[in-house]
Design an enzyme around this catalytic site. Sequence first.
Site, PDB file in Angstrom:
ATOM      1  N   ARG A 137      -1.758  -1.275   7.991  1.00 17.12           N
ATOM      2  CA  ARG A 137      -0.464  -1.857   7.643  1.00 17.12           C
ATOM      3  C   ARG A 137       0.316  -2.101   8.935  1.00 17.12           C
ATOM      4  O   ARG A 137       0.022  -1.514   9.980  1.00 17.12           O
ATOM      5  CB  ARG A 137       0.326  -0.923   6.738  1.00 17.12           C
ATOM      6  N   LYS A 165       1.595   6.064   4.800  1.00 12.26           N
ATOM      7  CA  LYS A 165       2.798   6.305   3.991  1.00 12.26           C
ATOM      8  C   LYS A 165       2.948   7.792   3.688  1.00 12.26           C
ATOM      9  O   LYS A 165       1.964   8.480   3.425  1.00 12.26           O
ATOM     10  CB  LYS A 165       2.704   5.520   2.680  1.00 12.26           C
ATOM     11  N   HIS A 205      -0.841  -8.704   5.915  1.00 13.84           N
ATOM     12  CA  HIS A 205      -1.337  -8.116   4.672  1.00 13.84           C
ATOM     13  C   HIS A 205      -2.602  -8.821   4.179  1.00 13.84           C
ATOM     14  O   HIS A 205      -3.465  -8.193   3.563  1.00 13.84           O
ATOM     15  CB  HIS A 205      -0.266  -8.139   3.586  1.00 13.84           C
ATOM     16  N   ARG A 222      -5.419  -7.234   5.875  1.00 15.40           N
ATOM     17  CA  ARG A 222      -5.750  -5.976   5.187  1.00 15.40           C
ATOM     18  C   ARG A 222      -6.604  -6.271   3.942  1.00 15.40           C
ATOM     19  O   ARG A 222      -7.563  -5.560   3.654  1.00 15.40           O
ATOM     20  CB  ARG A 222      -4.456  -5.249   4.825  1.00 15.40           C
ATOM     21  N   HIS A 230      -4.688   4.836   0.187  1.00 16.45           N
ATOM     22  CA  HIS A 230      -4.020   4.735  -1.103  1.00 16.45           C
ATOM     23  C   HIS A 230      -3.936   6.096  -1.783  1.00 16.45           C
ATOM     24  O   HIS A 230      -4.876   6.881  -1.717  1.00 16.45           O
ATOM     25  CB  HIS A 230      -4.797   3.776  -2.023  1.00 16.45           C
ATOM     26  N   TYR A 287      -7.982  -4.644  -4.646  1.00 18.39           N
ATOM     27  CA  TYR A 287      -8.662  -5.267  -3.513  1.00 18.39           C
ATOM     28  C   TYR A 287     -10.149  -5.516  -3.773  1.00 18.39           C
ATOM     29  O   TYR A 287     -10.839  -6.074  -2.933  1.00 18.39           O
ATOM     30  CB  TYR A 287      -8.548  -4.371  -2.279  1.00 18.39           C
TER      31      TYR A 287
END
Length: 201
Positions: free
Chosen positions: A56, A78, A134, A137, A160, A169
């Site tokens: 990211r 994250k 993105h 990605r 994730h 994805y």
Amino acid sequence: MFGHLAHDPTAQIPSIKVPRAVPRPAPSDAIERGLQKATTRRDVLMILLGNYGGLRCHEIAALHSNDFHDGVLWITGKGGHRRIVPAHRLLVELLDLFPAGYYFPSELNPTGHYRPASISRRIRTLMPDGWSAHTLRHRFATEFFSRTPDLMALKDLLGHASVATTQIYTATSPSRLQAGVLSMPDLDAARSAAQKLRAIE
């Protein structure tokens, strides 16, 4: 003053269906054009980190030389969660050319490195219209899954929290769907029937 209704006033409101998300990987020609437009080593690195690492923008911006050793990138994602992403050989060659410290240093920010928005903006500038960090990605995810159909491994690589997010994805590309359908063998009876219908018309 504050009365209560005997019925639910929202009961007749139609529900809104959320469109099913599909991957949008950047095509190879868009990446090639982005790399051709690059003017610095850092331009190339940010594109390759998206394409070969699935990182990211905020992960690219904060990447430090201490996060890379023994051919592996240690990514802070994250929520501060750390994960490992094995570095592609082209990334290894490029990362070894940089001095110690942040790969995208900036004296203008108190963090000492680029802001994620700066990474995003620069990649958009380099890539053809419509393609972004993105979509790099997305390309990493779809390319990895087409070669290694291991959903849990991809989940870990992308950082994730839920495998449901990863599944977005992994939708099969139209070209692979077409190849699969066209690879089905012809049936003699089906061929004969098609020829008869063609003759009738």
